[in-house]
Enzyme design. Structure first.
Site, short mmCIF file in Angstrom:
data_model
loop_
_atom_site.label_atom_id
_atom_site.label_comp_id
_atom_site.label_asym_id
_atom_site.label_seq_id
_atom_site.Cartn_x
_atom_site.Cartn_y
_atom_site.Cartn_z
N ASP A 1 23.14 -10.70 3.66
CA ASP A 1 22.92 -9.26 3.78
C ASP A 1 21.46 -9.07 4.18
O ASP A 1 20.63 -9.98 4.05
CB ASP A 1 23.26 -8.52 2.48
CG ASP A 1 23.55 -7.04 2.75
OD1 ASP A 1 23.13 -6.52 3.81
OD2 ASP A 1 24.19 -6.38 1.90
C1 BGC Z 1 24.08 -3.31 3.73
C2 BGC Z 1 25.06 -3.97 4.68
C3 BGC Z 1 24.72 -3.64 6.11
C4 BGC Z 1 23.28 -4.07 6.39
C5 BGC Z 1 22.83 -3.78 7.81
C6 BGC Z 1 22.64 -3.57 4.13
O1 BGC Z 1 21.78 -2.73 3.43
O2 BGC Z 1 24.30 -3.75 2.42
O3 BGC Z 1 26.36 -3.55 4.38
O4 BGC Z 1 25.60 -4.27 6.98
O5 BGC Z 1 22.43 -3.36 5.52
O6 BGC Z 1 22.73 -2.43 8.04
#
Ligand code: BGC
Length: 721
Positions: free
Chosen positions: A262
């Site tokens: 993530d």
């Molecule tokens: C989220 C993800 C997301 C990523 C990119 C993170 O804060 O948990 O679900 O895909 O950001 O935007």
């Protein structure tokens, strides 16, 4: 004799065909592996490392000299996110608008896997058109607490419903040669301290509740990528968790694709590299300072991470690229097409849940109604953007008010009053929270409008600012003093319909007590208002069913009843074990406000004639259950038959009942449908922590078919040998 011989011959031909197919498949895999290995041989160590970390907010890798394209990711799940520049500001393009798809819990409320496939397919087409090869979707962490800020993005509290929808979403996206990235692996069930909290959970609950949808998307849906969650599992970050990534995902489930962190969720170089992470993503430059950049190069040179480990990661990344950006016959992308709008409309119209219709105000008697007061901030608010996290620059979004005007504007006098302000600013000098006091001027105006009309339709609930990634709600109470508005309007117009818009449960106990008519709607995509209006006027008969329990009070909900949320000292203990959602409410005999699977229709259904194809089964067989469902009312409708299984007198603790099959069927008025549901006996297994095996316990099981988890209409008993 002759019959026997030709039977044998057919068998031989079939077996040969199967073998040829398997061989062809193996050859294909081998030749792809060979191709990838040949590319790896041409790469320098520096080039290999350059493939393993971000080089922009949503991009990574790419080696020009060998024609290896960059990995272009994008959020999901509401649609293909607008392009951003460094620092997350808009790239200000004119080419990046997209279709806004209904949120996850809306899709789940359709109980329709076919719609989940269409959702994935259409979003995949849009991703192609926008040059993305990994969609960061679907997201389907289990709804453990109704407060989780991302409940609206996720699907359900039930692992089976979760799995059936997630698998189809993945298949749909990948049908367009775009990789799905299933997220967040695993137990990211709260946003409070998500970057530091450790989830301590017993193995059985992990396997039976939290893992099934992830496993299904890998083993059945063939998801090409997966995102590790921010949190820790049993003290170890998910992005460097050997048990999770190497043992279970890549070992037991034989995952061939890549594990993506993530954003900013990587915490080490050597541990993350050796324990299964393949690609480090994040949004802050300088990218060469990432754990998987210069530090990884140094660690390889120091012998702490082997070249073999690096090659395996590169192999996985190239494997994903060969299925996406480098695949042959990539379909043409398409964006903002009428077909995509139709998918959004179909999902939205099947997601809306009729909670109460005691006075039969619905469907609206459009020939008699001359005037309607449309009241509430949510009637004019859009939901494609807002809060922290992924949204969509929607090409268009029809609000609830616009939808009603589209459908009724010519014949009905529609008057609008805002009623309350949904502005939500949790921090800072100008903070305005969910506890904002009622706005007496707005309420007075709403009351005056409601007094002068035949009926009032109130649009209240949450919004995308209030329900958001990175924070949980503090309570289930309706925000912005909406209850005061509901009470004031209902007092002056008895023909008041309450439409609650939200992505997660709220406490609507008083509304249930005092109001005759309640509809639940969601952040329902570009076609939101049109679908909602069509449900209200009866062009669409509502068929949505709740994908999670609405507790009567927060402390009835398992994690809250056991004081096991949000944890202490960054430790959250999942004390409720397998008793998540309705499994808890049913087993502990607690009456919810609205139960899992609940949802009314404008027609009535009568269930009868339940039987199973056999009375007793062995563990390798399938149970086939059949029943009749008659539409006894005057509207055509779609009904979701839910089949639960209950094991009494088990050797282990079990939930009172568990969903094991469901089917949505369309039935014309007066018609009867024969509904067949299948349950593989192996799906009745529990996870035995002593042997680390799934065990199908012999003995008697009850099969319970119903319109919801608490309205069981038909049942039968079977025996497992
Ligand atoms: C989220 C993800 C997301 C990523 C990119 C993170 O804060 O948990 O679900 O895909 O950001 O935007």
């Amino acid at each position: 004799m002759k019959v026997k011989f030709s039977g044998c011959l057919i068998c031989c031909i079939l077996i040969a065909a199967v073998f040829t197919n398997v061989n062809a498949q193996t050859r294909k895999t081998q030749s792809l592996d060979g191709k990838i290995d040949a590319v790896i041989k041409k790469l320098t160590l520096e080039e290999k490392i350059s493939l393993l970390h971000a080089n922009g907010i949503f991009s990574a890798g790419g080696i020009k000299r060998l024609g290896i394209p960059e990995i272009m990711t994008d959020d999901g799940p509401l649609g293909v996110r607008e392009d951003v520049k460094e620092g997350w500001g808009s790239a200000n393009l004119t080419t990046d608008s997209a279709t806004f798809f209904p949120n996850g819990s809306a899709l789940a409320a359709t109980w329709n896997p076919e719609l989940a496939y269409r959702y994935g397919h259409d979003m995949g087409e849009e991703a192609r058109a926008r040059g993305k090869n990994v969609m960061l979707a679907p997201a389907f962490n289990i709804c453990r607490t109704p407060l989780c800020g991302r409940t609206y993005e996720y699907y359900s509290e039930d692992p089976f419903l979760n799995s059936r929808l997630a698998v189809q979403s993945v298949k749909g996206i990948q049908s367009q040669h775009v990789a799905a990235c299933v997220k967040h692996f695993i137990v990211n069930n709260q946003e409070v301290e998500r970057g530091r909290v450790s989830v301590n959970i017993d193995e059985r609950a992990l396997r039976e509740i939290y893992m099934p949808a992830f496993k299904a998307t890998i083993t059945e849906g063939n998801a090409w990528t997966i995102m590790s969650a921010y949190n820790k599992l049993r003290g170890v970050y998910c992005s460097e968790n050997d048990y999770l990534l190497n043992k279970v995902l890549k070992g037991e489930w034989n995952f061939k694709g890549m594990v993506i962190s993530d954003w900013g969720g990587t915490h080490s170089t050597v541990n993350a590299a050796n324990n299964g992470l393949d690609l480090e993503m994040g949004s802050q430059p300088p990218y060469n300072k990432y754990f998987f950049a210069d530090k990884l190069l140094d660690s390889v040179k120091a012998g702490k991470v082997s070249v073999k480990v690096i090659d395996e990661k590169v192999h996985r990344i190239l494997w994903v690229l060969y299925h996406t950006a480098m695949s042959e016959n990539q379909p043409e992308g398409k964006i903002n097409t009428p077909e995509h709008s139709k998918t959004v409309y179909d999902i939205a119209s099947e997601s809306i849940v009729l909670l109460k219709n005691d006075k039969h105000l619905l469907p609206l008697n459009t020939s008699a109604i001359k005037s309607i007061a449309v009241i509430g901030d949510n009637a004019t608010r859009t939901f494609h953007l807002g809060g922290f996290g992924a949204g969509v620059k929607a090409r268009y979004e029809v609000t609830a008010l616009a939808g009603l005007q589209n459908r009724l504007g010519k014949t009905v006098d529609i008057k609008y009053a805002q009623g309350y302000s949904g502005v939500y600013r949790p921090f800072g000098k100008n903070a305005r929270t969910e506890n904002a006091k009622p706005d007496s001027a707005l309420i007075a105006q709403a009351v005056a409008t409601a007094k002068s009309t035949d009926m009032a339709i109130l649009f209240i609930g949450g919004n995308r600012e209030y329900e958001s990634e990175s924070r949980d709600r503090k309570s289930l109470i309706l925000p912005f003093s909406e209850q005061a508005l509901v009470d004031a309007v209902t007092a002056v117009n008895p023909n008041t319909i309450v439409v609650v818009v939200g992505g997660a449960p709220y406490d609507i106990g008083d509304i249930r007590k005092n109001n005759s008519t309640i509809v639940w709607s969601w952040y329902n995509g570009s076609e939101n208002g049109n679908a909602l209006a069509d449900v209200l006027i009866g062009k669409i008969n509502p068929s949505g069913k709740l994908p999670f329990t609405f507790p009567a009070q927060l402390k009835d909900s398992p994690a809250h009843a056991l004081d096991a949320y949000p944890g202490e000292n960054l430790q959250v203990n999942y004390k409720e074990g397998i008793l998540v959602g309705y499994r808890w409410f049913d087993t502990k005999k607690i009456e919810p406000l609205y139960c899992f699977g609940y949802g009314l229709s404008y027609t009535d259904y009568k269930y009868s004639g339940f039987f199973t194809n056999k009375k007793s089964y062995n563990p390798s067989e399938n149970i086939t259950a059949t029943l009749k469902v008659k539409n006894t009312g005057k509207y055509a409708g779609k009904e979701t038959v839910q089949l639960y299984v209950s094991k009494t007198g088990s050797v282990v603790d079990r939930a009172e009942k568990e969903l094991k099959a469901f089917k949505k069927i369309e039935i014309a008025p007066g018609e009867t449908a024969n509904v067949t549901l299948n349950i593989p006996v192996k799906d009745l297994a529990y996870y035995d922590v002593k042997t680390s095996k799934w065990v199908v316990e012999p003995g008697k099981y009850k099969l319970l078919a119903g319109t919801s988890s608490r309205n069981i209409e038909q049942s039968g008993t079977i025996t497992i040998e």
